[in-house]
Design an enzyme around this catalytic site. Structure first.
Site, short mmCIF file in Angstrom:
data_model
loop_
_atom_site.label_atom_id
_atom_site.label_comp_id
_atom_site.label_asym_id
_atom_site.label_seq_id
_atom_site.Cartn_x
_atom_site.Cartn_y
_atom_site.Cartn_z
N ASP A 91 -71.15 -83.07 -35.77
CA ASP A 91 -72.32 -82.21 -35.64
C ASP A 91 -72.60 -82.00 -34.16
O ASP A 91 -72.92 -82.94 -33.44
CB ASP A 91 -73.55 -82.85 -36.30
N LYS A 153 -76.68 -75.85 -38.89
CA LYS A 153 -77.62 -76.96 -39.14
C LYS A 153 -78.93 -76.69 -38.42
O LYS A 153 -78.93 -76.22 -37.28
CB LYS A 153 -76.98 -78.27 -38.68
N LYS A 182 -76.86 -76.93 -43.45
CA LYS A 182 -77.37 -78.30 -43.44
C LYS A 182 -78.80 -78.30 -42.93
O LYS A 182 -79.08 -77.80 -41.83
CB LYS A 182 -76.49 -79.20 -42.57
#
Length: 228
Positions: A91, A153, A182
């Site tokens: 990430d 995300k 996400k």
């Protein structure tokens, strides 16, 4: 939605600066027990966690975290190093200043470079929605869609706010079909988790859902033995 379905979409997360190996090992154990999607942990623990877990659970880590203003070369090294140490998911945080400057091509190129450094592993792109306007969020949906990344995300969980229903709904309207979503930061109830999933989130970054599952399990055990 059943609890096990929600848990299967959770990246069980511990990214506190004070995180110890004992705490990391505990979330690994809980992640295996409750069948989460992955454990998301600091990069310095990836190799140890991979050795501890074997093939029982994917390990996720973060790079350029939480501010996003490391150089592209530094982010690429961190991603490559994490994958070499056993991370199956990465990430990354975007350069938010570049977004504010309108340098979307530079942001896209950086994400693409980090994706290449991930050597085929999953890349999730944190855009830190609480610091962006809706127009900037929409622009980033396009950038992430074109970059080769796997996920967009919402948040690091280290800024002034986390995931919102409105942001996940906006993502779902503007990302390409191949890009998953996400939601992360501040997801504290099963009801919220279920709503984020219903709005289009494929993953949830949180530690609280497993904690809720453990509490529910403890309550059930207490009822069964008559101590509740």
């Amino acid at each position: 939605m059943e609890l096990k379905e929600i848990l299967a979409k959770c990246d069980h997360t511990l990214l506190a600066q004070t995180a110890t190996w004992e705490e990391i090992r505990t979330i690994c154990d809980d992640g295996v027990k409750y069948h989460v999607a992955s454990v998301c942990i600091p990069a310095s623990y990836v190799k140890q966690a991979r050795e501890y877990l074997g093939d029982r659970l994917p390990v996720c880590t973060v790079i350029g975290f939480p501010n996003g203003y490391a150089t592209t070369a530094a982010k690429c090294f961190m991603a490559s190093d994490a994958v070499d140490n056993g991370a199956e998911e990465v990430d990354m945080v975007i350069n938010i200043g570049w977004v504010k400057d309108g340098k979307f091509d530079a942001v896209r190129d950086e994400i693409a470079a980090v994706k290449a450094a991930c050597k085929g592993k999953l890349l999730k792109v944190i855009i830190e929605t609480c610091l962006l306007t809706d127009d900037e969020k929409i622009a980033m949906c396009k950038v992430v869609s074109e970059s080769g990344a796997d996920y967009i995300k919402t948040s690091t969980g280290f800024s002034k706010a986390g995931a919102t229903f409105a942001d996940v709904e906006l993502f779902a309207k503007h990302v390409a079909p191949h890009v998953k979503i996400k939601a992360a930061g501040g997801i504290s109830s099963l009801e919220d988790a279920e709503k984020f999933i219903a709005l289009g989130a494929d993953r949830l970054g949180t530690s609280r859902i497993v904690k809720l599952a453990k509490a529910m399990e403890a309550g059930e055990t207490a009822r069964q033995d008559g101590s509740y």
